[in-house]
Design a protein around this motif. Sequence first.
Motif, PDB file in Angstrom:
ATOM      1  N   GLU A 152      -0.098 -33.536  19.453  1.00 55.91           N
ATOM      2  CA  GLU A 152      -1.480 -34.020  19.321  1.00 55.91           C
ATOM      3  C   GLU A 152      -2.449 -33.078  20.021  1.00 55.91           C
ATOM      4  O   GLU A 152      -3.540 -32.809  19.496  1.00 55.91           O
ATOM      5  CB  GLU A 152      -1.593 -35.425  19.890  1.00 55.91           C
ATOM      6  N   THR A 153      -2.059 -32.580  21.162  1.00 49.96           N
ATOM      7  CA  THR A 153      -2.919 -31.643  21.883  1.00 49.96           C
ATOM      8  C   THR A 153      -3.098 -30.366  21.066  1.00 49.96           C
ATOM      9  O   THR A 153      -4.204 -29.822  20.969  1.00 49.96           O
ATOM     10  CB  THR A 153      -2.310 -31.306  23.266  1.00 49.96           C
ATOM     11  N   ALA A 154      -2.004 -29.885  20.468  1.00 55.53           N
ATOM     12  CA  ALA A 154      -2.083 -28.677  19.645  1.00 55.53           C
ATOM     13  C   ALA A 154      -2.968 -28.913  18.425  1.00 55.53           C
ATOM     14  O   ALA A 154      -3.779 -28.054  18.055  1.00 55.53           O
ATOM     15  CB  ALA A 154      -0.688 -28.245  19.223  1.00 55.53           C
ATOM     16  N   ARG A 155      -2.828 -30.094  17.800  1.00 54.76           N
ATOM     17  CA  ARG A 155      -3.660 -30.410  16.629  1.00 54.76           C
ATOM     18  C   ARG A 155      -5.134 -30.502  17.000  1.00 54.76           C
ATOM     19  O   ARG A 155      -6.001 -29.997  16.301  1.00 54.76           O
ATOM     20  CB  ARG A 155      -3.209 -31.723  15.998  1.00 54.76           C
ATOM     21  N   ARG A 215       5.146 -23.779  29.942  1.00 56.24           N
ATOM     22  CA  ARG A 215       5.299 -25.046  30.645  1.00 56.24           C
ATOM     23  C   ARG A 215       6.210 -26.009  29.890  1.00 56.24           C
ATOM     24  O   ARG A 215       7.009 -26.728  30.475  1.00 56.24           O
ATOM     25  CB  ARG A 215       3.923 -25.667  30.821  1.00 56.24           C
ATOM     26  N   SER A 216       6.107 -26.036  28.578  1.00 52.86           N
ATOM     27  CA  SER A 216       6.947 -26.927  27.782  1.00 52.86           C
ATOM     28  C   SER A 216       8.407 -26.485  27.830  1.00 52.86           C
ATOM     29  O   SER A 216       9.300 -27.307  27.794  1.00 52.86           O
ATOM     30  CB  SER A 216       6.442 -27.010  26.343  1.00 52.86           C
ATOM     31  N   GLU A 221      10.339 -37.825  23.692  1.00 55.58           N
ATOM     32  CA  GLU A 221       9.662 -38.000  22.396  1.00 55.58           C
ATOM     33  C   GLU A 221       8.161 -38.195  22.596  1.00 55.58           C
ATOM     34  O   GLU A 221       7.350 -37.632  21.853  1.00 55.58           O
ATOM     35  CB  GLU A 221      10.265 -39.177  21.634  1.00 55.58           C
ATOM     36  N   LYS A 222       7.801 -38.993  23.588  1.00 59.62           N
ATOM     37  CA  LYS A 222       6.387 -39.232  23.867  1.00 59.62           C
ATOM     38  C   LYS A 222       5.696 -37.932  24.271  1.00 59.62           C
ATOM     39  O   LYS A 222       4.607 -37.621  23.808  1.00 59.62           O
ATOM     40  CB  LYS A 222       6.246 -40.282  24.965  1.00 59.62           C
ATOM     41  N   ARG A 223       6.365 -37.154  25.114  1.00 62.38           N
ATOM     42  CA  ARG A 223       5.808 -35.863  25.553  1.00 62.38           C
ATOM     43  C   ARG A 223       5.668 -34.907  24.374  1.00 62.38           C
ATOM     44  O   ARG A 223       4.679 -34.197  24.263  1.00 62.38           O
ATOM     45  CB  ARG A 223       6.721 -35.270  26.631  1.00 62.38           C
ATOM     46  N   LYS A 224       6.664 -34.921  23.490  1.00 65.31           N
ATOM     47  CA  LYS A 224       6.619 -34.074  22.305  1.00 65.31           C
ATOM     48  C   LYS A 224       5.425 -34.448  21.445  1.00 65.31           C
ATOM     49  O   LYS A 224       4.696 -33.577  20.953  1.00 65.31           O
ATOM     50  CB  LYS A 224       7.930 -34.228  21.528  1.00 65.31           C
TER      51      LYS A 224
END
Length: 193
Positions: free
Chosen positions: A170-173, A3-4, A162-165
């Motif tokens: 954060e989601t991955a962390r 998706r990314s 940048e915000k999406r990145k």
Amino acid sequence: MARSFTWLRYFLLCCVILLVFTFLLALITFAEISTGIWALIKHQKIEELPLMDAKKAFSLATTDNKKIWDRMQSRLGCCGLHGKTDYADSQGPPWSCFKVASTEDSQDPDTIYKVGCLFSAISHTRSVLLNVFLTALGSVLLQICFLIAAACYLKAVRKKKEKRKQEILETARSAKDSDADNQTLKSKTLRSF
């Protein structure tokens, strides 16, 4: 993860399209600025024909180019090169020198154009060149507004990227942390049995 990559391809495509648009708009703006400057310079430098060339052109008014001169005189509202006195040597001014087209018998001297065509042609040419300049100026200002809007949009898209990145990181962390917590919980649960 797939998706990314889709979002990244979409973002890159948008950036490429926006850059091509900006480049083409800048190219058109440059051409219009050049045209506007040319028209302004020509507007200021337009001069009368040398007297000999003007007289030569007018001598054709009663012979070869009569139709062209008649059309010019009726459209510009002028008579002769410098006025009606230019027709003193011939049989008088033609019908196109009169404000109302009339027959030769009823040509009223009060309705004859007083201004010569040389002055009218120069005034008309200056007017056209001024209109070209003003149109180019207005168009350039509008395109500059579009360029500014495109630049603001590109900046907003970059901020969103940048915000999406950051959100993805954060989601991955948090997923990694929650996986670690789940592993710890499972190991504690297994030890208790």
